[in-house]
Write a protein that holds these residues in place. Structure first.
Motif, PDB file in Angstrom:
ATOM      1  N   TYR A 142       0.806  -1.230   0.000  1.00 50.33           N
ATOM      2  CA  TYR A 142       0.000   0.000   0.000  1.00 50.33           C
ATOM      3  C   TYR A 142       0.838   1.279   0.000  1.00 50.33           C
ATOM      4  O   TYR A 142       0.305   2.352  -0.258  1.00 50.33           O
ATOM      5  CB  TYR A 142      -0.935   0.001   1.206  1.00 50.33           C
ATOM      6  CG  TYR A 142      -1.918  -1.143   1.196  1.00 50.33           C
ATOM      7  CD1 TYR A 142      -3.003  -1.152   0.325  1.00 50.33           C
ATOM      8  CD2 TYR A 142      -1.748  -2.247   2.032  1.00 50.33           C
ATOM      9  CE1 TYR A 142      -3.906  -2.208   0.297  1.00 50.33           C
ATOM     10  CE2 TYR A 142      -2.648  -3.306   2.019  1.00 50.33           C
ATOM     11  CZ  TYR A 142      -3.715  -3.282   1.145  1.00 50.33           C
ATOM     12  OH  TYR A 142      -4.601  -4.333   1.120  1.00 50.33           O
ATOM     13  N   GLY A 143       2.126   1.173   0.311  1.00 45.94           N
ATOM     14  CA  GLY A 143       2.988   2.343   0.251  1.00 45.94           C
ATOM     15  C   GLY A 143       2.937   3.218   1.486  1.00 45.94           C
ATOM     16  O   GLY A 143       2.663   4.418   1.384  1.00 45.94           O
ATOM     17  N   TYR A 144       3.194   2.641   2.646  1.00 42.99           N
ATOM     18  CA  TYR A 144       3.314   3.435   3.878  1.00 42.99           C
ATOM     19  C   TYR A 144       4.256   2.712   4.830  1.00 42.99           C
ATOM     20  O   TYR A 144       4.619   1.539   4.625  1.00 42.99           O
ATOM     21  CB  TYR A 144       1.946   3.657   4.535  1.00 42.99           C
ATOM     22  CG  TYR A 144       1.295   2.412   5.095  1.00 42.99           C
ATOM     23  CD1 TYR A 144       1.608   1.934   6.374  1.00 42.99           C
ATOM     24  CD2 TYR A 144       0.332   1.702   4.360  1.00 42.99           C
ATOM     25  CE1 TYR A 144       1.015   0.794   6.888  1.00 42.99           C
ATOM     26  CE2 TYR A 144      -0.269   0.566   4.871  1.00 42.99           C
ATOM     27  CZ  TYR A 144       0.078   0.121   6.133  1.00 42.99           C
ATOM     28  OH  TYR A 144      -0.504  -1.018   6.645  1.00 42.99           O
ATOM     29  N   ALA A 145       4.665   3.410   5.866  1.00 40.77           N
ATOM     30  CA  ALA A 145       5.534   2.823   6.889  1.00 40.77           C
ATOM     31  C   ALA A 145       5.251   3.527   8.208  1.00 40.77           C
ATOM     32  O   ALA A 145       4.587   4.568   8.251  1.00 40.77           O
ATOM     33  CB  ALA A 145       7.009   2.966   6.503  1.00 40.77           C
ATOM     34  N   GLY A 146       5.741   2.956   9.278  1.00 41.70           N
ATOM     35  CA  GLY A 146       5.508   3.569  10.583  1.00 41.70           C
ATOM     36  C   GLY A 146       6.307   2.876  11.669  1.00 41.70           C
ATOM     37  O   GLY A 146       6.939   1.840  11.435  1.00 41.70           O
ATOM     38  N   ARG A 147       6.251   3.449  12.840  1.00 43.73           N
ATOM     39  CA  ARG A 147       7.011   2.932  13.977  1.00 43.73           C
ATOM     40  C   ARG A 147       6.054   2.708  15.137  1.00 43.73           C
ATOM     41  O   ARG A 147       5.461   3.652  15.656  1.00 43.73           O
ATOM     42  CB  ARG A 147       8.096   3.933  14.364  1.00 43.73           C
ATOM     43  CG  ARG A 147       9.192   3.375  15.277  1.00 43.73           C
ATOM     44  CD  ARG A 147      10.312   4.384  15.379  1.00 43.73           C
ATOM     45  NE  ARG A 147      11.370   3.935  16.256  1.00 43.73           N
ATOM     46  CZ  ARG A 147      12.378   3.147  15.887  1.00 43.73           C
ATOM     47  NH1 ARG A 147      12.438   2.734  14.640  1.00 43.73           N
ATOM     48  NH2 ARG A 147      13.309   2.784  16.746  1.00 43.73           N
ATOM     49  N   PHE A 148       5.883   1.450  15.533  1.00 40.94           N
ATOM     50  CA  PHE A 148       4.955   1.132  16.615  1.00 40.94           C
ATOM     51  C   PHE A 148       5.622   1.301  17.972  1.00 40.94           C
ATOM     52  O   PHE A 148       6.858   1.311  18.087  1.00 40.94           O
ATOM     53  CB  PHE A 148       4.431  -0.299  16.458  1.00 40.94           C
ATOM     54  CG  PHE A 148       5.480  -1.370  16.540  1.00 40.94           C
ATOM     55  CD1 PHE A 148       5.913  -1.858  17.765  1.00 40.94           C
ATOM     56  CD2 PHE A 148       6.038  -1.906  15.379  1.00 40.94           C
ATOM     57  CE1 PHE A 148       6.884  -2.853  17.842  1.00 40.94           C
ATOM     58  CE2 PHE A 148       7.010  -2.900  15.446  1.00 40.94           C
ATOM     59  CZ  PHE A 148       7.437  -3.370  16.674  1.00 40.94           C
ATOM     60  N   ASP A 149       4.801   1.428  19.002  1.00 41.37           N
ATOM     61  CA  ASP A 149       5.328   1.573  20.367  1.00 41.37           C
ATOM     62  C   ASP A 149       5.731   0.228  20.957  1.00 41.37           C
ATOM     63  O   ASP A 149       6.866   0.065  21.415  1.00 41.37           O
ATOM     64  CB  ASP A 149       4.293   2.250  21.273  1.00 41.37           C
ATOM     65  CG  ASP A 149       4.170   3.736  21.001  1.00 41.37           C
ATOM     66  OD1 ASP A 149       5.042   4.292  20.309  1.00 41.37           O
ATOM     67  OD2 ASP A 149       3.189   4.339  21.471  1.00 41.37           O
ATOM     68  N   ALA A 150       4.801  -0.734  20.994  1.00 43.65           N
ATOM     69  CA  ALA A 150       5.120  -1.985  21.686  1.00 43.65           C
ATOM     70  C   ALA A 150       4.197  -3.118  21.277  1.00 43.65           C
ATOM     71  O   ALA A 150       3.031  -2.904  20.935  1.00 43.65           O
ATOM     72  CB  ALA A 150       5.029  -1.783  23.200  1.00 43.65           C
ATOM     73  N   TRP A 151       4.749  -4.336  21.315  1.00 48.33           N
ATOM     74  CA  TRP A 151       3.952  -5.548  21.332  1.00 48.33           C
ATOM     75  C   TRP A 151       4.008  -6.064  22.764  1.00 48.33           C
ATOM     76  O   TRP A 151       5.093  -6.348  23.281  1.00 48.33           O
ATOM     77  CB  TRP A 151       4.516  -6.613  20.404  1.00 48.33           C
ATOM     78  CG  TRP A 151       4.638  -6.226  18.962  1.00 48.33           C
ATOM     79  CD1 TRP A 151       4.224  -5.080  18.363  1.00 48.33           C
ATOM     80  CD2 TRP A 151       5.254  -7.025  17.935  1.00 48.33           C
ATOM     81  NE1 TRP A 151       4.516  -5.089  17.030  1.00 48.33           N
ATOM     82  CE2 TRP A 151       5.151  -6.274  16.733  1.00 48.33           C
ATOM     83  CE3 TRP A 151       5.849  -8.273  17.905  1.00 48.33           C
ATOM     84  CZ2 TRP A 151       5.644  -6.746  15.523  1.00 48.33           C
ATOM     85  CZ3 TRP A 151       6.352  -8.751  16.696  1.00 48.33           C
ATOM     86  CH2 TRP A 151       6.245  -7.990  15.512  1.00 48.33           C
ATOM     87  N   LEU A 152       2.863  -6.166  23.390  1.00 46.61           N
ATOM     88  CA  LEU A 152       2.806  -6.640  24.768  1.00 46.61           C
ATOM     89  C   LEU A 152       2.076  -7.975  24.829  1.00 46.61           C
ATOM     90  O   LEU A 152       1.037  -8.140  24.194  1.00 46.61           O
ATOM     91  CB  LEU A 152       2.080  -5.628  25.665  1.00 46.61           C
ATOM     92  CG  LEU A 152       2.713  -4.240  25.811  1.00 46.61           C
ATOM     93  CD1 LEU A 152       1.878  -3.385  26.759  1.00 46.61           C
ATOM     94  CD2 LEU A 152       4.153  -4.330  26.288  1.00 46.61           C
ATOM     95  N   ARG A 153       2.610  -8.887  25.608  1.00 42.71           N
ATOM     96  CA  ARG A 153       1.903 -10.133  25.891  1.00 42.71           C
ATOM     97  C   ARG A 153       1.396 -10.060  27.335  1.00 42.71           C
ATOM     98  O   ARG A 153       2.173  -9.872  28.267  1.00 42.71           O
ATOM     99  CB  ARG A 153       2.811 -11.346  25.700  1.00 42.71           C
ATOM    100  CG  ARG A 153       2.073 -12.675  25.913  1.00 42.71           C
ATOM    101  CD  ARG A 153       2.923 -13.872  25.511  1.00 42.71           C
ATOM    102  NE  ARG A 153       3.010 -14.007  24.055  1.00 42.71           N
ATOM    103  CZ  ARG A 153       4.119 -13.820  23.339  1.00 42.71           C
ATOM    104  NH1 ARG A 153       5.239 -13.492  23.950  1.00 42.71           N
ATOM    105  NH2 ARG A 153       4.109 -13.959  22.029  1.00 42.71           N
TER     106      ARG A 153
END
Length: 269
Positions: A142-153
């Motif tokens: 789709y032509g986008y990117a980003g930076r996530f905060d966290a994957w939490l379990r």
């Protein structure tokens, strides 16, 4: 292959160092295109408050340089947002340390100190396990990117409440320190979850996992922490894609649709 960012038309874009000519808008830049009529009133109010709080200074500045006085007043909201952004970054840094270690560090900076009790209460009550943090998602599809905060379990019971004996669930989580919780976080998380891949700091690429759901950890200006589920399903993602189309229209397509002048008359006498 590392990932870098640069400003394109005042908005953050991502690119691979091996291919700097191909840039993708950041998820947050796209989501910022959501109509927020209240922001106009808020920005006007910030300028009005500044004028009312410092009338003598504004009058002197206007007498010396009217354009500079106008710029100073109209920039009140942007200066506040930059300041809040700096605070948010500091809180994010502390939160990552706390989630990795399980212990909230003692921080003396006044901008951060007020958020620490809420962060401690969240960790004590929910006992989250940090899986990954602050890495880049990438979508060639789709032509986008980003930076996530966290994957939490986190372990949750059938009612989705914290339970040490509950089912481990993987939650794509965003941390917010804004005054209130905004539903646009669902668009943001949905875009991250539907990306093609995740790219670590050393350039390693891997597939995204199947998340059990999205979540937001919100610690407001009052210091009260709230951890809640966020819908990031297909319907939400379709709305994000419509915003992505609007983003491209406003910053790319609309700037090239008016072609050469075929004919132009003269101004009336």
């Amino acid at each position: 292959m590392s990932i870098e960012t640069k400003s394109v038309g005042g908005q953050r874009h991502y690119y691979r160092t091996a291919d700097p000519t191909t840039t993708y808008p950041s998820v947050t830049s796209v989501v910022d295109g959501v109509a927020k009529p209240f922001l106009q009133r808020w920005a006007a109010g910030m300028a009005a408050d500044l004028a009312l709080d410092a009338p003598d200074y504004i009058a002197r500045l206007a007498a010396e340089d009217r354009k500079e006085a106008r710029r100073y007043l109209t920039g009140a909201a942007d200066r506040y947002k930059r300041m809040r952004g700096t605070i948010g970054t500091r809180v994010h840094d502390v939160a990552e340390i706390a989630l990795r270690s399980g212990t909230v560090p003692d921080v003396v900076h006044p901008d951060v100190r007020m958020y620490l009790p809420g962060l401690r209460a969240f960790i004590d009550a929910v006992q989250p396990q940090l899986v990954r943090a602050e890495e880049t998602v990438w979508s060639d599809t789709y032509g986008y990117a980003g930076r996530f905060d966290a994957w939490l379990r986190v372990r949750l019971n059938d009612d989705w409440k914290p339970d040490p004996d509950g089912t481990p669930r993987l939650l794509l989580t965003d941390l917010k320190t804004s005054k209130s919780q905004q539903n646009s976080v669902a668009l943001q998380l949905s875009a991250y979850a539907h990306a093609d891949k995740v790219i670590s700091a050393d350039g390693t690429e891997s597939e995204l996992p199947a998340f059990d759901d999205g979540a937001i950890l919100h610690i407001g200006h009052d210091g009260v922490p709230t951890f809640r589920r966020v819908d990031m399903g297909d319907e939400v993602f379709q709305h994000f894609l419509s915003l992505l189309d609007n983003y491209r229209w406003g910053r790319i397509t609309s700037r090239r649709v008016l072609g050469d002048v075929i004919w132009q008359g003269e101004a009336p006498a």
